[in-house]
Scaffold this motif. Structure first.
Motif, mmCIF file in Angstrom:
data_model
loop_
_atom_site.group_PDB
_atom_site.id
_atom_site.type_symbol
_atom_site.label_atom_id
_atom_site.label_comp_id
_atom_site.label_asym_id
_atom_site.label_seq_id
_atom_site.Cartn_x
_atom_site.Cartn_y
_atom_site.Cartn_z
ATOM 1 N N UNK A 142 33.630 46.953 51.289
ATOM 2 C CA UNK A 142 33.870 45.461 51.859
ATOM 3 C C UNK A 142 35.079 44.897 51.319
ATOM 4 N N UNK A 143 35.251 45.253 50.091
ATOM 5 C CA UNK A 143 36.556 44.933 49.472
ATOM 6 C C UNK A 143 37.911 45.557 50.097
ATOM 7 N N UNK A 144 37.606 46.726 50.496
ATOM 8 C CA UNK A 144 38.835 47.165 51.283
ATOM 9 C C UNK A 144 39.157 46.669 52.569
ATOM 10 N N UNK A 145 37.867 46.430 53.302
ATOM 11 C CA UNK A 145 38.055 45.722 54.557
ATOM 12 C C UNK A 145 38.541 44.314 54.233
ATOM 13 N N UNK A 146 38.161 43.559 53.162
ATOM 14 C CA UNK A 146 38.874 42.152 53.154
ATOM 15 C C UNK A 146 40.179 42.251 53.001
ATOM 16 N N UNK A 147 40.896 43.478 52.533
ATOM 17 C CA UNK A 147 42.241 43.341 52.075
ATOM 18 C C UNK A 147 43.263 43.564 53.526
ATOM 19 N N UNK A 197 47.382 29.864 57.658
ATOM 20 C CA UNK A 197 46.987 29.881 56.043
ATOM 21 C C UNK A 197 45.872 31.038 56.015
ATOM 22 N N UNK A 198 45.982 31.947 55.163
ATOM 23 C CA UNK A 198 45.040 33.105 54.973
ATOM 24 C C UNK A 198 44.168 32.469 54.157
ATOM 25 N N UNK A 199 42.701 32.952 54.340
ATOM 26 C CA UNK A 199 41.798 32.817 53.706
ATOM 27 C C UNK A 199 41.718 33.673 52.368
ATOM 28 N N UNK A 200 41.380 32.864 51.171
ATOM 29 C CA UNK A 200 41.356 33.709 49.957
ATOM 30 C C UNK A 200 40.538 35.094 50.024
ATOM 31 N N UNK A 201 41.193 35.959 49.199
ATOM 32 C CA UNK A 201 40.417 37.075 49.081
ATOM 33 C C UNK A 201 38.899 37.070 48.968
ATOM 34 N N UNK A 202 38.638 36.318 47.972
ATOM 35 C CA UNK A 202 37.287 36.293 47.501
ATOM 36 C C UNK A 202 36.328 35.485 48.813
ATOM 37 N N UNK A 203 36.901 34.671 49.268
ATOM 38 C CA UNK A 203 36.143 33.940 50.205
ATOM 39 C C UNK A 203 35.973 34.755 51.467
ATOM 40 N N UNK A 204 36.855 35.762 51.953
ATOM 41 C CA UNK A 204 36.613 36.875 52.802
ATOM 42 C C UNK A 204 35.496 37.884 52.418
#
Length: 231
Positions: free
Chosen positions: A26-31, A1-8
């Motif tokens: 940071x946002x791009x890397x989190x995706x 199960x993937x962590x939510x984007x905002x958590x990442x």
């Protein structure tokens, strides 16, 4: 199960290694990151393996270990939430410099070398900042090794143990499972340290598999591992 984007995103924002990245970076890397999970006891990678990803720990604990020349494992550190592990293989070498093992059930995010380098190629400030950070990691590793060898308490105890081992090995070269003469109290007296400090270090060495304590006797299972703790 993937962590939510905002958590990442929040997790990446905590990491000093990425402090020079922009919010968009940071946002791009989190995706792009993958969520990974390991059961307690899982070996995540071995020293000498090729490494193409680093990990940021979200939950749980992992243990960083090195193997000495005789194959004995030596624990270097145990880290948890927010720690970055495996990053040196992305910059200093493509080989893992240590073994990583999950202590507890652990969840982390995996960042590939390809994705990280793509960001750094477009952000010179971040590339320089990250290079400095990696250099500091290498320096701190050397400083910790020196500190452990010269500490006023542990260093004296380890040196006293090693002196007894070398005295025994003078007559029996290469021998392991060496039983030393004297008790914990005797060792503390020889090292000039408190018995409680000596007992604490001996129990830690026993947990690491370097020695065995049996009815007041000290048995050194791996002289090479003991030498490794002195640097």
């Amino acid at each position: 199960m993937s962590l939510p984007h905002n958590t990442v995103v929040a997790l990446l924002d905590e990491v000093d290694l990425f402090e020079a990245l922009t919010d968009d970076d940071i946002d791009g890397l989190a995706h792009k990151v993958d969520t990974v999970s390991w059961e307690a006891g899982t070996t995540i990678f071995e020293e000498g393996d090729r490494g193409d990803a680093c990990y940021v720990i979200h939950s749980g604990q992992v243990k960083v270990m090195r193997r000495l020349v005789d194959g004995q494992p030596l624990a270097l550190a145990q880290v948890g939430h927010g720690a970055v592990v495996g990053v040196l293989a992305l910059f200093a070498s493509d080989r893992r410099s240590a073994t990583l093992q999950a202590v507890d059930p652990t969840t982390a995010i995996a960042i590939s070398r390809e994705d990280l380098m793509a960001i750094l190629q477009g952000n010179a400030d971040a590339a320089i900042s990250m290079a400095v950070h990696v250099a500091q990691l290498l320096q701190r590793a050397e400083d910790r090794q020196f500190a452990s060898a010269t500490s006023t308490v542990n260093g004296r105890i380890l040196a006293t143990l090693l002196a007894q081992v070398e005295a025994r090995q003078a007559g029996h070269p290469g021998e392991e499972n060496l039983e030393l003469v004297g008790s914990t109290t005797d060792l503390a007296r020889l090292a000039g340290t408190q018995k409680d400090d000596t007992a604490r270090l001996l129990h830690w060495l026993e947990n690491e598999g370097v020695i065995s304590l049996k009815r007041g006797r000290i048995i050194v299972r791996s002289p090479a591992a003991l030498r490794g703790h002195l640097g």
